[in-house]
Design a protein around this motif. Structure first.
Motif, PDB file in Angstrom:
ATOM      1  N   MET A   1     -55.584  -9.396  17.261  1.00  0.00           N
ATOM      2  CA  MET A   1     -54.382  -9.968  16.462  1.00  0.00           C
ATOM      3  C   MET A   1     -55.268 -10.920  15.530  1.00  0.00           C
ATOM      4  SD  MET A   1     -50.977 -11.826  17.819  1.00  0.00           S
ATOM      5  CE  MET A   1     -49.743 -11.386  16.726  1.00  0.00           C
ATOM      6  N   LYS A   2     -54.631 -11.126  14.399  1.00  0.00           N
ATOM      7  CA  LYS A   2     -55.042 -11.831  13.268  1.00  0.00           C
ATOM      8  C   LYS A   2     -54.345 -13.265  13.394  1.00  0.00           C
ATOM      9  CE  LYS A   2     -56.876  -8.252  10.386  1.00  0.00           C
ATOM     10  NZ  LYS A   2     -56.593  -7.251  11.083  1.00  0.00           N
ATOM     11  N   PHE A   3     -54.912 -14.184  12.912  1.00  0.00           N
ATOM     12  CA  PHE A   3     -54.299 -15.713  12.928  1.00  0.00           C
ATOM     13  C   PHE A   3     -54.612 -16.203  11.685  1.00  0.00           C
ATOM     14  CE2 PHE A   3     -54.522 -14.653  17.261  1.00  0.00           C
ATOM     15  CZ  PHE A   3     -53.100 -15.030  17.928  1.00  0.00           C
ATOM     16  N   ILE A   4     -53.890 -17.150  11.196  1.00  0.00           N
ATOM     17  CA  ILE A   4     -53.994 -18.037  10.085  1.00  0.00           C
ATOM     18  C   ILE A   4     -54.301 -19.439  10.802  1.00  0.00           C
ATOM     19  CG2 ILE A   4     -53.045 -19.338   7.940  1.00  0.00           C
ATOM     20  CD1 ILE A   4     -51.333 -16.638   7.643  1.00  0.00           C
ATOM     21  N   VAL A   5     -55.461 -20.125  10.313  1.00  0.00           N
ATOM     22  CA  VAL A   5     -55.574 -21.573  10.977  1.00  0.00           C
ATOM     23  C   VAL A   5     -55.726 -22.400   9.768  1.00  0.00           C
ATOM     24  CG1 VAL A   5     -57.263 -22.822  12.222  1.00  0.00           C
ATOM     25  CG2 VAL A   5     -57.037 -20.138  12.717  1.00  0.00           C
ATOM     26  N   GLN A   6     -54.996 -23.300   9.811  1.00  0.00           N
ATOM     27  CA  GLN A   6     -55.031 -24.274   8.656  1.00  0.00           C
ATOM     28  C   GLN A   6     -55.334 -25.680   9.273  1.00  0.00           C
ATOM     29  OE1 GLN A   6     -50.815 -23.911   7.437  1.00  0.00           O
ATOM     30  NE2 GLN A   6     -51.412 -22.976   5.554  1.00  0.00           N
ATOM     31  N   TRP A   7     -55.921 -26.582   8.585  1.00  0.00           N
ATOM     32  CA  TRP A   7     -56.683 -27.802   9.013  1.00  0.00           C
ATOM     33  C   TRP A   7     -56.490 -28.935   8.067  1.00  0.00           C
ATOM     34  CZ3 TRP A   7     -60.196 -23.852   8.363  1.00  0.00           C
ATOM     35  CH2 TRP A   7     -61.098 -24.022   7.297  1.00  0.00           C
ATOM     36  N   SER A   8     -56.247 -30.135   8.493  1.00  0.00           N
ATOM     37  CA  SER A   8     -56.440 -31.146   7.507  1.00  0.00           C
ATOM     38  C   SER A   8     -56.749 -32.457   8.485  1.00  0.00           C
ATOM     39  CB  SER A   8     -55.218 -31.410   6.802  1.00  0.00           C
ATOM     40  OG  SER A   8     -54.241 -31.829   7.864  1.00  0.00           O
ATOM     41  N   GLY A   9     -57.509 -33.242   7.887  1.00  0.00           N
ATOM     42  CA  GLY A   9     -58.115 -34.429   8.233  1.00  0.00           C
ATOM     43  C   GLY A   9     -57.922 -35.725   7.409  1.00  0.00           C
ATOM     44  N   LEU A  10     -57.868 -36.731   8.304  1.00  0.00           N
ATOM     45  CA  LEU A  10     -57.707 -38.065   7.543  1.00  0.00           C
ATOM     46  C   LEU A  10     -59.161 -38.286   6.666  1.00  0.00           C
ATOM     47  CD1 LEU A  10     -55.879 -40.260  10.018  1.00  0.00           C
ATOM     48  CD2 LEU A  10     -54.981 -39.241   8.148  1.00  0.00           C
ATOM     49  N   PRO A  11     -59.172 -39.084   5.600  1.00  0.00           N
ATOM     50  CA  PRO A  11     -60.323 -39.309   4.962  1.00  0.00           C
ATOM     51  C   PRO A  11     -61.329 -40.300   5.937  1.00  0.00           C
ATOM     52  CG  PRO A  11     -58.733 -39.705   3.470  1.00  0.00           C
ATOM     53  CD  PRO A  11     -58.110 -39.838   4.876  1.00  0.00           C
ATOM     54  N   THR A  12     -60.905 -40.844   7.069  1.00  0.00           N
ATOM     55  CA  THR A  12     -61.869 -41.557   7.712  1.00  0.00           C
ATOM     56  C   THR A  12     -62.641 -40.757   8.742  1.00  0.00           C
ATOM     57  OG1 THR A  12     -59.722 -41.742   9.347  1.00  0.00           O
ATOM     58  CG2 THR A  12     -60.055 -43.581   7.996  1.00  0.00           C
ATOM     59  N   ALA A  13     -62.107 -39.544   8.895  1.00  0.00           N
ATOM     60  CA  ALA A  13     -62.821 -38.647   9.720  1.00  0.00           C
ATOM     61  C   ALA A  13     -63.998 -37.733   9.007  1.00  0.00           C
ATOM     62  CB  ALA A  13     -61.771 -37.712  10.433  1.00  0.00           C
ATOM     63  N   GLU A  14     -64.077 -37.864   7.705  1.00  0.00           N
ATOM     64  CA  GLU A  14     -64.759 -37.162   6.960  1.00  0.00           C
ATOM     65  C   GLU A  14     -66.307 -37.058   7.284  1.00  0.00           C
ATOM     66  OE1 GLU A  14     -65.390 -36.076   2.173  1.00  0.00           O
ATOM     67  OE2 GLU A  14     -64.885 -38.094   2.747  1.00  0.00           O
ATOM     68  N   ASN A  15     -66.864 -38.067   7.688  1.00  0.00           N
ATOM     69  CA  ASN A  15     -68.322 -38.300   8.096  1.00  0.00           C
ATOM     70  C   ASN A  15     -68.406 -37.573   9.363  1.00  0.00           C
ATOM     71  OD1 ASN A  15     -69.131 -39.481   5.721  1.00  0.00           O
ATOM     72  ND2 ASN A  15     -68.821 -41.389   6.588  1.00  0.00           N
ATOM     73  N   ALA A  16     -67.754 -37.578  10.280  1.00  0.00           N
ATOM     74  CA  ALA A  16     -67.829 -37.015  11.623  1.00  0.00           C
ATOM     75  C   ALA A  16     -67.569 -35.553  11.477  1.00  0.00           C
ATOM     76  CB  ALA A  16     -66.636 -37.554  12.592  1.00  0.00           C
ATOM     77  N   VAL A  17     -66.582 -35.063  10.666  1.00  0.00           N
ATOM     78  CA  VAL A  17     -66.326 -33.763  10.241  1.00  0.00           C
ATOM     79  C   VAL A  17     -67.743 -32.942   9.722  1.00  0.00           C
ATOM     80  CG1 VAL A  17     -65.004 -31.918   9.108  1.00  0.00           C
ATOM     81  CG2 VAL A  17     -63.869 -34.089  10.339  1.00  0.00           C
ATOM     82  N   ILE A  18     -68.300 -33.544   8.637  1.00  0.00           N
ATOM     83  CA  ILE A  18     -69.242 -32.975   8.217  1.00  0.00           C
ATOM     84  C   ILE A  18     -70.652 -33.214   9.029  1.00  0.00           C
ATOM     85  CG2 ILE A  18     -71.197 -33.693   6.361  1.00  0.00           C
ATOM     86  CD1 ILE A  18     -69.041 -34.881   4.498  1.00  0.00           C
ATOM     87  N   GLU A  19     -70.668 -34.257   9.805  1.00  0.00           N
ATOM     88  CA  GLU A  19     -71.728 -33.965  10.753  1.00  0.00           C
ATOM     89  C   GLU A  19     -71.585 -33.078  11.766  1.00  0.00           C
ATOM     90  OE1 GLU A  19     -73.269 -36.942  14.449  1.00  0.00           O
ATOM     91  OE2 GLU A  19     -72.513 -37.951  12.517  1.00  0.00           O
ATOM     92  N   ARG A  20     -70.366 -32.647  12.311  1.00  0.00           N
ATOM     93  CA  ARG A  20     -70.201 -31.605  13.333  1.00  0.00           C
ATOM     94  C   ARG A  20     -70.524 -30.279  12.660  1.00  0.00           C
ATOM     95  NH1 ARG A  20     -65.071 -31.959  17.070  1.00  0.00           N
ATOM     96  NH2 ARG A  20     -66.117 -34.131  17.732  1.00  0.00           N
ATOM     97  N   PHE A  21     -69.837 -30.205  11.467  1.00  0.00           N
ATOM     98  CA  PHE A  21     -69.896 -28.815  10.670  1.00  0.00           C
ATOM     99  C   PHE A  21     -71.301 -28.587  10.424  1.00  0.00           C
ATOM    100  CE2 PHE A  21     -69.948 -26.113   7.214  1.00  0.00           C
ATOM    101  CZ  PHE A  21     -69.171 -25.197   7.528  1.00  0.00           C
ATOM    102  N   MET A  22     -72.193 -29.556  10.081  1.00  0.00           N
ATOM    103  CA  MET A  22     -73.352 -29.196   9.809  1.00  0.00           C
ATOM    104  C   MET A  22     -74.455 -29.076  11.134  1.00  0.00           C
ATOM    105  SD  MET A  22     -73.592 -29.208   6.645  1.00  0.00           S
ATOM    106  CE  MET A  22     -75.400 -29.157   6.370  1.00  0.00           C
ATOM    107  N   LYS A  23     -73.977 -29.692  11.999  1.00  0.00           N
ATOM    108  CA  LYS A  23     -74.676 -29.395  13.470  1.00  0.00           C
ATOM    109  C   LYS A  23     -74.332 -27.960  14.149  1.00  0.00           C
ATOM    110  CE  LYS A  23     -75.472 -31.573  17.957  1.00  0.00           C
ATOM    111  NZ  LYS A  23     -75.112 -32.782  18.579  1.00  0.00           N
ATOM    112  N   THR A  24     -72.925 -27.395  13.977  1.00  0.00           N
ATOM    113  CA  THR A  24     -72.494 -26.312  14.543  1.00  0.00           C
ATOM    114  C   THR A  24     -72.503 -25.189  13.596  1.00  0.00           C
ATOM    115  OG1 THR A  24     -70.218 -26.673  14.168  1.00  0.00           O
ATOM    116  CG2 THR A  24     -71.134 -27.791  16.196  1.00  0.00           C
ATOM    117  N   GLY A  25     -72.357 -25.351  12.283  1.00  0.00           N
ATOM    118  CA  GLY A  25     -72.375 -24.293  11.406  1.00  0.00           C
ATOM    119  C   GLY A  25     -70.747 -23.940  11.495  1.00  0.00           C
ATOM    120  N   GLY A  26     -69.944 -24.642  12.207  1.00  0.00           N
ATOM    121  CA  GLY A  26     -68.391 -24.390  12.102  1.00  0.00           C
ATOM    122  C   GLY A  26     -68.248 -22.959  12.823  1.00  0.00           C
ATOM    123  N   GLN A  27     -69.241 -22.704  14.038  1.00  0.00           N
ATOM    124  CA  GLN A  27     -69.057 -21.379  14.632  1.00  0.00           C
ATOM    125  C   GLN A  27     -67.832 -21.428  15.389  1.00  0.00           C
ATOM    126  OE1 GLN A  27     -71.339 -18.921  14.610  1.00  0.00           O
ATOM    127  NE2 GLN A  27     -72.169 -19.860  12.849  1.00  0.00           N
TER     128      GLN A  27
END
Length: 94
Positions: A1-27
């Motif tokens: 089954m297909k799913f639409i996944v939407q996300w949003s985050g607060l600007p205060t989380a930006e550095n942590a999100v970037i760090e995790r994405f770069m580390k995991t590739g968003g796998q």
């Protein structure tokens, strides 16, 4: 089954999100196939289309990022799938 996944985050989380994405590739977790992902310019917003038959794997996807992002997940249908469902509905009503 297909799913639409939407996300949003607060600007205060930006550095942590970037760090995790770069580390995991968003796998995605095992059992979730990423079909496509798009990011908004200038904010922590985006959308992905994923495919899975495993609700536990879908839960893992949201839990992997739930500490940094608010995520919404919706079942999705293609035009063809929706057309078939509407046709079946209309036929049953006649």
């Amino acid at each position: 089954m297909k799913f639409i996944v939407q996300w949003s985050g607060l600007p205060t989380a930006e550095n942590a999100v970037i760090e995790r994405f770069m580390k995991t590739g968003g796998q995605t977790p095992e059992g979730v196939k990423l079909l496509g992902r798009w990011h908004a310019i200038g904010g922590l917003h985006g959308v992905a289309i994923v495919e899975s038959d495993d609700p536990q794997a879908m839960a893992a996807l949201t839990l992997d990022w739930g500490d940094l992002l608010t995520m919404s997940v919706f079942p999705a249908m293609t035009d063809e799938d929706l057309g078939a469902a509407v046709g079946k509905y209309q036929a049953a009503r006649q």
